[in-house]
Design an enzyme around this catalytic site. Structure first.
Site, PDB file in Angstrom:
ATOM      1  N   GLU A   1       0.849  -1.188   0.000  1.00 43.82           N
ATOM      2  CA  GLU A   1       0.000   0.000   0.000  1.00 43.82           C
ATOM      3  C   GLU A   1       0.890   1.246   0.000  1.00 43.82           C
ATOM      4  OE1 GLU A   1      -3.770   1.488   2.759  1.00 43.82           O
ATOM      5  OE2 GLU A   1      -2.076   0.482   3.725  1.00 43.82           O
TER       6      GLU A   1
ATOM      7  N   CYS B   1      -4.905  -3.572   3.074  1.00 44.31           N
ATOM      8  CA  CYS B   1      -4.563  -3.303   4.473  1.00 44.31           C
ATOM      9  C   CYS B   1      -5.696  -3.594   5.470  1.00 44.31           C
ATOM     10  CB  CYS B   1      -4.059  -1.868   4.607  1.00 44.31           C
ATOM     11  SG  CYS B   1      -3.044  -1.616   6.096  1.00 44.31           S
TER      12      CYS B   1
ATOM     13  N   LYS C   1     -10.429   0.704  -1.800  1.00 43.30           N
ATOM     14  CA  LYS C   1     -10.454   0.157  -0.440  1.00 43.30           C
ATOM     15  C   LYS C   1     -11.803   0.411   0.236  1.00 43.30           C
ATOM     16  CE  LYS C   1      -7.702   0.365   3.834  1.00 43.30           C
ATOM     17  NZ  LYS C   1      -6.555   1.062   4.475  1.00 43.30           N
TER      18      LYS C   1
END
Length: 279
Positions: free
Chosen positions: A40, A152, A111
């Site tokens: 990321e 993440c 995300k």
């Protein structure tokens, strides 16, 4: 299939970050990797004001760099994530893409789960900077392998990975996992997502102290569908290279058919029934 995770330490110097990442990606390709994953924010990482100023469109410098490199090396590349400023809507997104060996963007994932935390050493409010994505994404690699995408903080939400695993063989999670949660949580979460979904789990994180108030924990790793750690990075920038055995995955899914055993069920009542409380 041979895969590689390129563990890096990024800061606010995009040119230097891309140069460092490029060296690792080329080394991975030289070692036979067909799929390479970066962490990321591998291209630029800093506090909110730095990230906001670095926002770019989908076809901006990060994707342009990734497309050229993937085409040059003939590999599938998941270049971590970057701050996307869409041309057709307001707001910013933490966006990951999959670029194929022809240099074309095959998939875009925004995300879904944003990291808001007050843990010392990891104080973050991603919702102050980003909009939530709302679409799970499975993409197809050059050899036909199906890849489920995440970023993440998504790793803490098993329902996303279950939705991906119904279609995907491999799950990928680029991250900049904070040092304070890496040792206790990161390996456990990666292994859990691999075990419960009987899928290969590729977790690629940043590592080390950055040029602002953040330290990333590294420990990039590949887990197999049984939950075994096949390969793990050290606590410095570098490569993890590993072969995925899909015969092993078929054996696990065939002998322990957890995905086939899924059943629909009603959610728990908002308030437990009286007879259940005292049971």
């Amino acid at each position: 299939m041979r895969v590689a995770l390129a563990q890096v330490n990024a800061d606010g110097d995009r040119e230097a970050n891309l140069a460092n990442a490029g060296r690792l990606v080329r080394e991975a390709a030289d070692r036979g990797a067909a799929l390479v994953v970066l962490p990321e924010f591998f291209g630029l990482y800093g506090p909110a004001e730095v990230m906001r100023a670095a926002a770019e469109p989908l076809d901006g410098p990060t994707t342009e760099w990734a497309s050229g490199l993937a085409a040059e090396l003939g590999i599938d590349l998941v270049p971590g994530s970057f701050v996307e400023r869409p041309a057709d809507r307001p707001g910013l997104f933490n966006t990951s893409v999959h670029v194929g060996p022809d240099g074309r963007v095959r998939a875009r994932y925004r995300k879904i789960h944003l990291f808001d935390a007050t843990i010392p050493g990891a104080e973050t409010r991603e919702t102050d900077l980003f909009e939530h994505g709302d679409q799970a994404v499975v993409t197809v690699l050059a050899d036909g392998t199906r890849l489920g995408m995440s970023v993440c903080f998504d790793i803490r939400f098993p329902e996303l990975y279950r939705a991906l695993a119904v279609q995907a063989d491999v799950l990928v999670c680029p991250a900049a996992f904070p040092m304070i949660t890496t040792r206790d949580h990161w390996p456990v979460l990666l292994r859990a997502r691999a075990i419960e979904n009987q899928a290969f789990m590729l977790g690629c994180s940043q590592v080390g102290a950055h040029d602002w108030d953040r330290v990333s924990g590294g420990r990039s790793m590949v887990c197999d569908p049984w939950g075994l750690i096949l390969a793990q990075a050290s606590d410095t920038p570098g490569l993890v290279v590993c072969d995925l055995d899909f015969d092993r995955q078929r054996w696990v899914r065939g002998r322990l058919p957890a995905l086939e055993g899924r059943r629909a069920f009603a959610p728990p009542a908002e308030r437990p029934r009286e007879e259940n409380v005292n049971a």
